[in-house]
Design a protein around this motif. Structure first.
Motif, PDB file in Angstrom:
ATOM      1  N   VAL A  65      42.633  33.272  33.149  1.00 28.53           N
ATOM      2  CA  VAL A  65      43.744  34.225  33.054  1.00 28.53           C
ATOM      3  C   VAL A  65      44.425  34.545  34.276  1.00 28.53           C
ATOM      4  O   VAL A  65      45.737  34.948  34.491  1.00 28.53           O
ATOM      5  CB  VAL A  65      42.794  35.575  32.431  1.00 28.53           C
ATOM      6  CG1 VAL A  65      43.680  36.860  32.756  1.00 28.53           C
ATOM      7  CG2 VAL A  65      42.131  35.206  31.485  1.00 28.53           C
ATOM      8  N   THR A  66      43.764  34.379  35.265  1.00 23.75           N
ATOM      9  CA  THR A  66      44.486  34.663  36.571  1.00 23.75           C
ATOM     10  C   THR A  66      45.517  33.520  36.835  1.00 23.75           C
ATOM     11  O   THR A  66      47.016  33.841  37.083  1.00 23.75           O
ATOM     12  CB  THR A  66      43.561  34.519  37.907  1.00 23.75           C
ATOM     13  OG1 THR A  66      42.473  35.482  37.851  1.00 23.75           O
ATOM     14  CG2 THR A  66      44.277  34.534  39.158  1.00 23.75           C
ATOM     15  N   ILE A  67      45.553  32.338  36.404  1.00 18.64           N
ATOM     16  CA  ILE A  67      46.658  31.370  36.629  1.00 18.64           C
ATOM     17  C   ILE A  67      47.610  31.647  35.691  1.00 18.64           C
ATOM     18  O   ILE A  67      48.843  31.463  35.784  1.00 18.64           O
ATOM     19  CB  ILE A  67      45.914  29.915  36.410  1.00 18.64           C
ATOM     20  CG1 ILE A  67      45.153  29.420  37.631  1.00 18.64           C
ATOM     21  CG2 ILE A  67      47.044  28.836  36.273  1.00 18.64           C
ATOM     22  CD1 ILE A  67      44.357  28.312  37.330  1.00 18.64           C
TER      23      ILE A  67
ATOM     24  N   VAL B 169      42.322  43.391  37.962  1.00 17.21           N
ATOM     25  CA  VAL B 169      43.042  43.422  36.468  1.00 17.21           C
ATOM     26  C   VAL B 169      42.636  42.049  35.535  1.00 17.21           C
ATOM     27  O   VAL B 169      42.175  42.199  34.366  1.00 17.21           O
ATOM     28  CB  VAL B 169      44.417  43.654  36.603  1.00 17.21           C
ATOM     29  CG1 VAL B 169      45.142  43.345  35.220  1.00 17.21           C
ATOM     30  CG2 VAL B 169      44.794  45.072  36.968  1.00 17.21           C
ATOM     31  N   THR B 170      42.498  41.155  36.292  1.00 19.47           N
ATOM     32  CA  THR B 170      42.439  39.621  35.557  1.00 19.47           C
ATOM     33  C   THR B 170      40.729  39.555  35.385  1.00 19.47           C
ATOM     34  O   THR B 170      40.467  38.875  34.275  1.00 19.47           O
ATOM     35  CB  THR B 170      43.071  38.487  36.340  1.00 19.47           C
ATOM     36  OG1 THR B 170      42.444  38.307  37.482  1.00 19.47           O
ATOM     37  CG2 THR B 170      44.474  38.398  36.505  1.00 19.47           C
ATOM     38  N   ALA B 171      40.205  39.853  36.164  1.00 17.03           N
ATOM     39  CA  ALA B 171      38.616  40.063  35.978  1.00 17.03           C
ATOM     40  C   ALA B 171      38.266  40.837  34.870  1.00 17.03           C
ATOM     41  O   ALA B 171      37.407  40.684  34.110  1.00 17.03           O
ATOM     42  CB  ALA B 171      37.913  40.484  37.222  1.00 17.03           C
TER      43      ALA B 171
ATOM     44  N   VAL C 149      53.073  33.760  34.782  1.00 13.49           N
ATOM     45  CA  VAL C 149      54.135  34.783  34.173  1.00 13.49           C
ATOM     46  C   VAL C 149      54.759  35.745  34.737  1.00 13.49           C
ATOM     47  O   VAL C 149      56.019  35.845  35.028  1.00 13.49           O
ATOM     48  CB  VAL C 149      53.263  35.443  32.958  1.00 13.49           C
ATOM     49  CG1 VAL C 149      54.399  36.393  32.090  1.00 13.49           C
ATOM     50  CG2 VAL C 149      52.906  34.228  31.855  1.00 13.49           C
ATOM     51  N   VAL C 150      53.956  36.347  35.659  1.00 11.89           N
ATOM     52  CA  VAL C 150      54.496  37.534  36.600  1.00 11.89           C
ATOM     53  C   VAL C 150      55.421  36.736  37.655  1.00 11.89           C
ATOM     54  O   VAL C 150      56.633  37.248  37.862  1.00 11.89           O
ATOM     55  CB  VAL C 150      53.279  38.190  37.297  1.00 11.89           C
ATOM     56  CG1 VAL C 150      54.097  38.853  38.821  1.00 11.89           C
ATOM     57  CG2 VAL C 150      52.590  39.124  36.462  1.00 11.89           C
TER      58      VAL C 150
END
Length: 128
Positions: free
Chosen positions: A108-110, A33-35, A115-116
């Protein structure tokens, strides 16, 4: 007087192999998803199927390095490098643009991971 204690966490269900497979699958989905988010932000309209090939690559490195207790720093470097190679190969962009997409993927992954994790932590402290 006997005090009854209710465990906050249930016991392990299933085998360790199932736990590793579940960890890999959830991490691969999250990284896919982040990719896709990173590729969409940099390259505009890209097929989502490429992201589902990119995501499992760093997820496999993370699971292997964690399972065998290998050096985490080396694992991160290897995961990012293989992520960049997968992005370069699948999206067919120049090495410079592939490096930029990889950098955005890491960012984006970080951000999404923090957040999650924060939301899950907040939900775990909510009154029942």
């Amino acid at each position: 007087m006997t005090i009854l204690v209710t465990p906050l966490q249930s016991g392990a269900a299933g085998s360790p192999a199932a736990a590793v497979a579940g960890t890999f699958a959830s991490l691969a989905l999250f990284l896919s998803v982040t990719a896709h988010i990173a590729a969409r932000n940099v390259l505009a309209d890209v097929p989502v199927k490429y992201a589902f090939v990119v995501g499992p690559v760093p997820a496999a490195v993370a699971v292997v390095f964690t399972t065998f207790g290998l050096n985490a720093f080396v694992g991160i470097l290897l995961a990012v490098a293989l992520d960049g190679v997968a992005i370069h190969y699948l999206y067919g962009e120049s090495p410079r643009l592939s490096t930029y997409v990889t950098f955005i993927h890491v960012v984006v992954t970080i951000i999404l991971g923090v957040v999650v994790f924060g939301l899950l932590t907040l939900l775990s402290t909510a009154p029942t």
